[in-house]
Design a protein around this motif. Structure first.
Motif, PDB file in Angstrom:
ATOM      1  N   ARG A 915      51.362  15.328  36.535  1.00 24.64           N
ATOM      2  CA  ARG A 915      50.297  15.701  37.479  1.00 24.64           C
ATOM      3  C   ARG A 915      50.058  17.186  37.471  1.00 24.64           C
ATOM      4  O   ARG A 915      49.563  17.744  38.429  1.00 24.64           O
ATOM      5  CB  ARG A 915      50.667  15.246  38.888  1.00 24.64           C
ATOM      6  N   TYR A 917      52.151  19.443  37.836  1.00 18.60           N
ATOM      7  CA  TYR A 917      53.018  20.136  38.786  1.00 18.60           C
ATOM      8  C   TYR A 917      54.082  20.897  38.002  1.00 18.60           C
ATOM      9  O   TYR A 917      54.377  20.566  36.849  1.00 18.60           O
ATOM     10  CB  TYR A 917      53.719  19.137  39.706  1.00 18.60           C
ATOM     11  N   GLY A 953      52.271  13.796  51.125  1.00 15.04           N
ATOM     12  CA  GLY A 953      52.076  13.073  49.878  1.00 15.04           C
ATOM     13  C   GLY A 953      52.711  13.789  48.708  1.00 15.04           C
ATOM     14  O   GLY A 953      53.333  13.165  47.836  1.00 15.04           O
ATOM     15  N   GLU A 954      52.540  15.128  48.677  1.00 15.54           N
ATOM     16  CA  GLU A 954      53.137  15.895  47.580  1.00 15.54           C
ATOM     17  C   GLU A 954      54.654  15.812  47.626  1.00 15.54           C
ATOM     18  O   GLU A 954      55.316  15.673  46.586  1.00 15.54           O
ATOM     19  CB  GLU A 954      52.662  17.348  47.668  1.00 15.54           C
ATOM     20  N   PHE A 957      55.708  12.422  46.376  1.00 15.94           N
ATOM     21  CA  PHE A 957      55.601  12.356  44.919  1.00 15.94           C
ATOM     22  C   PHE A 957      56.766  13.082  44.262  1.00 15.94           C
ATOM     23  O   PHE A 957      57.359  12.594  43.292  1.00 15.94           O
ATOM     24  CB  PHE A 957      54.269  12.974  44.485  1.00 15.94           C
ATOM     25  N   ASP A 981      56.635   4.133  49.169  1.00 16.05           N
ATOM     26  CA  ASP A 981      55.367   4.862  49.195  1.00 16.05           C
ATOM     27  C   ASP A 981      54.810   4.992  50.589  1.00 16.05           C
ATOM     28  O   ASP A 981      53.609   5.182  50.760  1.00 16.05           O
ATOM     29  CB  ASP A 981      54.352   4.152  48.290  1.00 16.05           C
ATOM     30  N   MET A 984      52.937   8.363  51.200  1.00 13.91           N
ATOM     31  CA  MET A 984      51.998   8.860  50.172  1.00 13.91           C
ATOM     32  C   MET A 984      50.554   8.489  50.534  1.00 13.91           C
ATOM     33  O   MET A 984      50.297   7.460  51.146  1.00 13.91           O
ATOM     34  CB  MET A 984      52.347   8.264  48.806  1.00 13.91           C
ATOM     35  N   ASN A 988      48.409   9.761  45.346  1.00 18.04           N
ATOM     36  CA  ASN A 988      49.812   9.946  44.946  1.00 18.04           C
ATOM     37  C   ASN A 988      50.537   8.609  44.845  1.00 18.04           C
ATOM     38  O   ASN A 988      51.437   8.445  44.011  1.00 18.04           O
ATOM     39  CB  ASN A 988      50.541  10.832  45.961  1.00 18.04           C
ATOM     40  N   ALA A 992      52.399   7.551  41.548  1.00 14.01           N
ATOM     41  CA  ALA A 992      53.818   7.213  41.592  1.00 14.01           C
ATOM     42  C   ALA A 992      54.055   5.817  41.069  1.00 14.01           C
ATOM     43  O   ALA A 992      55.017   5.550  40.329  1.00 14.01           O
ATOM     44  CB  ALA A 992      54.333   7.335  43.033  1.00 14.01           C
TER      45      ALA A 992
END
Length: 1047
Positions: A915, A917, A953-954, A957, A981, A984, A988, A992
């Motif tokens: 993603r 990141y 959410g971040e 994840f 989840d 999320m 996300n 995921a």
């Protein structure tokens, strides 16, 4: 030892469960895709809030369990953990298994079917293609297992069998990588504590278990060290036992050798005695030589003092001759002096006799003149009366006078008799007065004794109600005053007394003896200090007159009685005063020990026995005196009888004492009455004798009138005699003066001679002293010389005796050993060694068993010692080897941990990059922390941020990336996630999910179970749970897009 070996030989559980390139050759396990360990089905009954859940089938790869809250999604994962042997605390749903039993039910059941196919199957010939694990949970929290084959046949019900299956399949239900519950996720993954993340990493990779195993091994090694130390001590005892048995064996083998040694020692002993005798002779010879050398010295001293004695004697003779000449002159004058002295004494005696005769005559004359004067007056009175009478009366009176003269002689004789009678009556009067005085004294004594007995009787009568009144009428009141003063603080320590109140006797027959011994101490008081003594004196002055108060003893109070055993008297038959008493107070006992020494006084009931113990034989040790039951006091050379007949203070039978005192009072009163009657009789007799004596005196005076005429003739005769004596006295006085003058002249000459002789006598005395002094020194050295010669003769006699003894000893030694032996040891040491050998030989012969038994015991002791020695040595080698292995394995552990850390970092960064990141994982193994930083977007554009700064959410994840990175480095047949989840957003969540499905697709040999909303793709099986309904007992499953599983 076995435990350490098993820990050393068996590798940790974590090693097979981890795939690491470095250790792949040692610890990795390769499984056929989806053939072993995956969950085929699960069924729940009365578990948690569900009466029946299942059965339902799981796919071999990806499985989603979806449904509303309360439908049983989490219950399935909880049952999976519990059903495969997990602890209740691992589920975070309770602390005991009994919480999983549905309310109102008595038990719960969980049934799990595990796949068991392929070459890695667990006992396929027993279980077949599947293994059914059934667990029964009771209401009390206990559980039981049943392991069945695919056909339902019961194979085992042991927990160890289940553990073996799980180990074989590498199933770890308590590992969050295998089963991650909501609570576990919230605690570890959602926690902001870096320490919690590190613990999650260690637990997921089984590094935590490896570390615990290493710690356990080191603790066990430490305990083994202690066991080795104990074994070393036991080994010493075994060795000592072995040595003793070996000595016992050798002693039997060397009895004959000891006999030979004993004979050799006898030979040495024979000649050692000779050597010792020779050594004893040497100092005697040396002493003789030394003493003979001193003989000349004594001879020289005798000669010197002999010369001095001769000189002193010659000087003495010269002075003596000089004094003899002077003495001859004095002796020539001495006879004259003696004659003159005798003549003077004779003349003085004659003069004194004449003077005494003259004085007696003068006294007689004075008496006669006095009598004449009295008679003359009486005659004048008679003449005057005669002139007044008629002639016939005068004639009649003259006749009467003539008749009276005839009777004068008779009257004179009567007068002599009368004087004698008067003397007798006078003596009778004196005796009567003396008897009267004696009776008066006796009467006073009886009255005092009567008063005393009456007081004692009153005190005893009062003591029936108050025992303290025996010691005085005022004692109870005095004790109350003391108590009141003590409460007011006037005393530092409360005085104790009377001492007799704290004493009682063990034997009532010794009461009088103890009272006679202690006397006034029974009424005494004891104070701790002089301040208290003065206060007590002030209180006593209110009740006792001066000089009559009880004794006060000042002694420091102690709570323990003195230890007088070293100085106390001990007799097997008779007690001491201390042992005969029961004393309630330690201070009273110490006071009596200090004041009377009661520990050194014996009490002997019989008087003859007391004399025998104290006087006929030597008194017992530490015994100063003894008292009998009658109160008599007995010393070693003295005996004192007691004045008392009855006890006063310590008697227990008060009634008997009162009765006895009443009898004594009656006796005293009768005795007083008898004395008074006797006194009246003596007074009457005395008055009669005095009246008779007065009448006789009047008669004597009447007879004296006829003697007047005769007195006149006696007076004239005495005067003539006095004149003659006066002349004779003058003559004798002149002769005496002449004799005394001659005597004084001779005395003067003698005095002059004595003055000349006095210094000569002093000189003679001095010379005599010099002679005596010289003779004394000469005699001293003469005695010394005699002693010296006698000592030489004595030494020579001892030497001769020793030479004779030496010849005898040599003869005896030659008989024992003809050849002389040089011996350096003493007779005593040889004798000691010979006795030791004899005892040892006798002991070996008497106390040891047969040879076979001794050899058997020796072999057993040797085997035990060698076996224990070998074990201790092996343990020491093993501990040393274990130290080396543990050092090597700890290095491997560190390397393995580093490898896992690097792989985790790699997979984490790889997953973040999907993603765009960027992130970083920082491991601090020293402080046991794990920090994760993530930055959305390009890393070059912004700095890395901590996960706490990310959105929900971040952060979710990033957490999923962390879990997937752990999945990549940890092995397990299945992985389970519950509500992964929930935090999320849709984007996300989709990303995921794609990442998880992609990993699942790449790992088709592994099973994945997710709690999630409905989804359906290739290998995915979705199980939708029905909504919960009230009263529902069984939940049905709807299978969507069901596929046939691949074989």
């Amino acid at each position: 030892f076995i435990l350490l070996c098993s820990l050393y030989i068996s590798p940790p559980k974590a090693l097979p469960s981890v795939c690491c390139p470095v250790l792949a050759t040692k610890v990795s396990v390769t499984f056929t895709s989806g053939e072993v360990g995956i969950i085929e089905s699960i069924q729940l009954k009365n578990f948690m809030c569900h009466s029946m859940l299942g059965p339902f089938q799981f796919g071999s790869n990806v499985n989603f369990v979806v449904g509303n809250n309360g439908s049983g999604k989490s219950a399935v994962l909880t049952a999976l953990i519990v059903g495969l042997g997990g602890k209740a605390t691992t589920t975070n749903r309770g602390s005991s298994l009994k919480v999983f039993v549905k309310d109102g039910e008595t038990s719960a059941d969980v049934s799990i079917t595990l796949r068991n196919r392929g070459k890695d199957a667990f006992k396929p010939e027993v279980y077949g293609m599947s293994i059914i694990v059934t667990q029964h949970i009771s209401m009390d929290g206990s559980r039981s297992y049943k392991l069945k084959s695919k056909t339902g046949t019961l194979i085992s019900s042991k927990k160890e069998e289940l553990t073996a299956i799980l180990d074989h399949f590498n199933i770890q239900v308590d590992n969050p990588v295998s089963v991650l519950t909501q609570e576990m996720s919230k605690h570890f993954l959602q926690s902001k504590n870096e320490g919690d993340k590190y613990k999650f990493f260690m637990k997921a990779t089984q590094l935590e278990q490896m570390k615990a195993d290493y710690s356990y091994i080191m603790e066990t090694k430490s305990r083994t060290h202690e066991q080795i130390e104990q074994g070393v001590g036991l080994l010493q005892d075994l060795r000592q036992h072995y040595v003793e048995k070996e000595e016992c064996y050798k002693s039997i083998a060397f009895v004959s050798e000891m006999q030979t040694n004993l004979e050799a020692l006898k030979h040495k002993m024979a000649w050692a005695v000779v050597n010792e005798t020779e050594q004893e002779m040497k100092p005697i010879k040396d002493s003789i030589d030394i003493e003979e050398g001193r003989t000349e010295k004594y001879d020289q001293k005798l000669k010197e003092w002999q010369v001095k004695v001769n000189e002193a004697e010659e000087k003495y003779k010269a002075i003596q001759e000089k004094l003899e000449k002077i003495s001859e002159e004095a002796q020539a004058l001495q006879p004259q002096c003696v004659c003159l002295k005798a003549d003077v004494q004779a003349k003085r005696k004659a003069y004194n006799e004449a003077e005494a005769h003259y004085n007696r005559s003068r006294t007689e004359l004075k008496r006669l003149e006095k009598d004449d004067e009295q008679l003359r007056k009486r005659i004048e009175e008679l003449k005057n009366s005669a002139d007044q009478v008629s002639e016939s009366e005068k004639l009649e009176r003259q006749k009467k006078i003539a008749h009276l003269k005839d009777q004068l002689k008779i009257v004179h004789d009567q007068e002599v008799m009368m004087v004698q009678e008067m003397d007798q009556f006078q003596q009778a009067v004196y005796k009567s007065k003396e008897e009267h005085a004696r009776l008066k004294r006796e009467e006073l004594d009886v009255k005092q004794a009567l008063d005393s007995k009456q007081r004692q009787l009153k005190e005893l009568t009062d003591s029936k109600t108050n025992r303290l009144k025996r010691f005085g009428q005022h004692v109870p009141v005095l004790l109350e005053e003391i108590e009141d003063a003590y409460r007011k603080g006037h005393f530092k320590h409360k005085p104790i007394g009377p001492l007799g109140a704290f004493i009682s006797l063990k034997d009532a027959e010794l009461t009088l003896a103890v009272e006679t011994c202690l006397k006034s101490l029974l009424q005494a008081f004891c104070c701790d200090n002089h301040h208290d003594e003065r206060t007590l004196q002030t209180l006593m002055s209110k009740f006792y007159p001066s000089g009559y108060r009880p004794q006060i003893i000042v002694s420091r109070f102690r709570n323990e009685v003195y230890d007088v055993r070293p100085r106390a008297v001990h007799h097997p038959e008779f007690p001491s005063v201390l042992t005969a008493l029961e004393i309630d107070n330690a201070v009273v006992a110490n006071c009596l020990i200090d004041m009377r020494g009661i520990e050194t006084i014996l009490l002997i009931k019989s008087n003859p026995k007391a004399r025998e113990v104290m006087q006929r034989n030597r008194p017992p040790k530490n015994c100063r005196e003894a008292f009998t039951a009658e109160g008599d006091q007995v010393f070693e050379r003295r005996y004192y009888s007691s004045d008392n007949t009855r006890p006063k203070f310590l008697s227990k039978d008060v009634e008997a004492e009162i009765s006895h005192l009443q009898k004594e009072v009656e006796n005293k009163m009768a005795q007083l009455s008898t004395s008074q009657r006797r006194l009246c009789s003596i007074e009457n007799e005395t008055r009669q004798n005095e009246d008779y004596l007065n009448r006789r005196r009047r008669q004597q005076k009447e007879l004296q009138e006829d003697e007047a005429q005769e007195n006149k003739h006696k007076m004239e005769s005495v005067k003539r005699d006095m004149e003659q004596q006066r002349g004779k006295m003058e003559d004798l006085k002149n002769i005496l003066r002449m004799a005394e003058h001659k005597l004084e002249e001779i005395k003067e000459k003698l005095h002059q001679v004595e003055e000349i002789a006095s210094p000569v006598k002093d000189e003679l005395n001095q010379a005599d002293l010099e002679v005596e002094k010289s003779k004394h020194h000469w005699q001293h050295y003469e005695e010394k010389q005699k002693e010296h010669l006698a000592s030489i003769q004595k030494l020579k006699g001892e030497l001769a005796a020793k030479e004779k003894e030496l010849k005898e000893k040599i003869a005896q030694a030659t008989q024992i050993c003809p050849q002389r032996i040089e011996v350096n040891r003493t007779v005593k040491s040889l004798d000691t060694e010979m006795n030791r050998l004899r005892d040892k030989i006798n002991s070996k012969r008497d106390h040891h068993g047969n040879r076979e038994e001794i050899i058997k015991q020796l072999i057993e002791a040797k085997d035990k010692y060698q076996d224990a020695d070998g074990k201790v040595k092996n343990l020491k080698k093993f501990i040393k080897l274990l130290d080396q292995i543990m050092t090597q394995r700890y290095k491997m552990y560190q390397q393995f941990r580093r490898c896992l850390t690097l792989r985790c970092k790699f997979y984490f960064n790889f997953l973040l990059c999907q993603r765009s990141y960027s992130g970083k994982m920082s491991f601090d193994h020293k402080n046991e922390t794990l920090s994760i930083t993530v930055q959305p977007g390009d890393i070059n554009k912004a700095a890395l941020n901590d996960m706490r700064s990310l959105s929900g959410g971040e952060r979710s994840f990033s957490t999923v990336c962390f879990i997937l990175s752990l999945w990549s480095i940890a092995e397990s047949p299945f992985r389970c996630l519950d509500e992964f989840d929930v935090f999320m957003d849709m984007v996300n969540r989709r990303i995921a999910m794609d990442m998880m499905l992609k990993m699942a697709d790449s790992q088709r040999h592994r099973q994945f179970i997710f709690s999630k909303s409905a989804l359906e793709i290739g290998l995915i099986r979705i199980l939708r749970m029905q909504d919960p309904e009230r009263g529902q007992t069984t939940l049905n499953f709807q299978r969507k897009h069901q596929e046939e599983e691949e074989d």
